[in-house]
Write an enzyme that holds these catalytic residues in place. Structure first.
Site, mmCIF file in Angstrom:
data_model
loop_
_atom_site.group_PDB
_atom_site.id
_atom_site.type_symbol
_atom_site.label_atom_id
_atom_site.label_comp_id
_atom_site.label_asym_id
_atom_site.label_seq_id
_atom_site.Cartn_x
_atom_site.Cartn_y
_atom_site.Cartn_z
ATOM 1 N N LYS A 117 50.947 23.708 -25.625
ATOM 2 C CA LYS A 117 52.326 24.198 -25.609
ATOM 3 C C LYS A 117 53.299 23.106 -26.039
ATOM 4 C CE LYS A 117 56.429 24.480 -23.519
ATOM 5 N NZ LYS A 117 57.246 23.448 -22.840
ATOM 6 N N ASP A 135 55.133 29.300 -23.393
ATOM 7 C CA ASP A 135 55.443 28.808 -22.054
ATOM 8 C C ASP A 135 55.562 29.981 -21.107
ATOM 9 O OD1 ASP A 135 57.961 30.050 -22.228
ATOM 10 O OD2 ASP A 135 58.663 28.390 -23.428
#
Length: 213
Positions: A117, A135
């Site tokens: 991420k 996220d």
DNA sequence: ATCCCGAGGG
DNA sequence: CCCTCTGGAT
């Protein structure tokens, strides 16, 4: 609604959706992103200006005392792990990459505290590489709007988003989903009553059947 | 699957 | 009080 129509609507709702983490260069963004894990960007922005003032470069931070770093970032939570991560991040940059932020996924995730991420955020925000960082917000929105199934992993969510969204819109989609998730389709009290996507939202329909909305 | 963790909101 | 926040390492 098609993916493009959903994104068009989100553009309309959040025309200035962008990265809200304070930073002036890739190193600072990387540090801010690592600190932002399970913390609000507001809380991160509260500590990074002072942190960057004291440790402006990977070289200076690499020589820092971890206790001193902890002192600066304590208020954001998870501070023990995060101090270790950003110290190791600075040291890794200096030791392995000559102090320059690498620009590939494989290299980025070798840095401590940087997972898929965070690497995607660095790639898209700093280097304008097409990427979709998944996220907590992007995952929630993707599942509510049926871009993915509830039990999909974050990697599966990312793959489905990349398949369903035009590559030219990946970077925008990331920030649009974040703003929509942060300010409108929140985890706890989403504004379903004024939401333009109730037709394709699994959660809203479930609530309607129960008479909540 | 679990741990890390303080601050802000409802 | 409980839940959530631009996750990652073990």
């Amino acid at each position: 609604m098609t993916s493009n129509e959903i994104l068009d609507k989100l553009e309309e709702m959040f025309p200035n959706a962008e990265c809200e983490l304070i930073h002036e260069n890739p190193f600072q963004l990387a540090v801010a992103v690592v600190l932002s894990a399970q913390a609000t960007d507001v809380s991160v922005n509260k500590v990074t200006p002072e942190l960057f003032k004291k440790y402006p470069t990977p070289q200076t931070m690499a020589k820092a005392d971890i206790k001193d770093i902890e002192k600066y970032i304590k208020t954001i939570g998870l501070y023990h792990n995060k101090a270790k991560s950003i110290l190791g991040l600075a040291q890794g940059l200096v030791g392995e990459f000559d102090g320059v932020m690498p620009q590939t996924m494989d290299e980025l995730i070798t840095l401590p505290g940087v997972g898929r991420k965070s690497a995607n955020v660095i790639l898209s925000v700093c280097f304008e590489v097409p990427a979709i960082a998944v996220d907590t917000h992007v995952e929630r929105i993707s599942k509510r709007l049926k871009f993915a199934y509830k039990n999909d992993t974050v990697l599966e969510v990312e793959k489905k988003l990349m398949r369903k969204i035009d590559k030219s819109r990946w970077n925008r989609a990331h920030h649009l989903f974040i703003f929509f998730g942060r300010y409108f389709c929140t985890a706890r009290n989403p504004k379903c009553d004024e939401c333009p996507f109730t037709e394709q939202c699994c959660d809203t329909k479930a609530k309607k059947m129960k008479g909540i909305v």
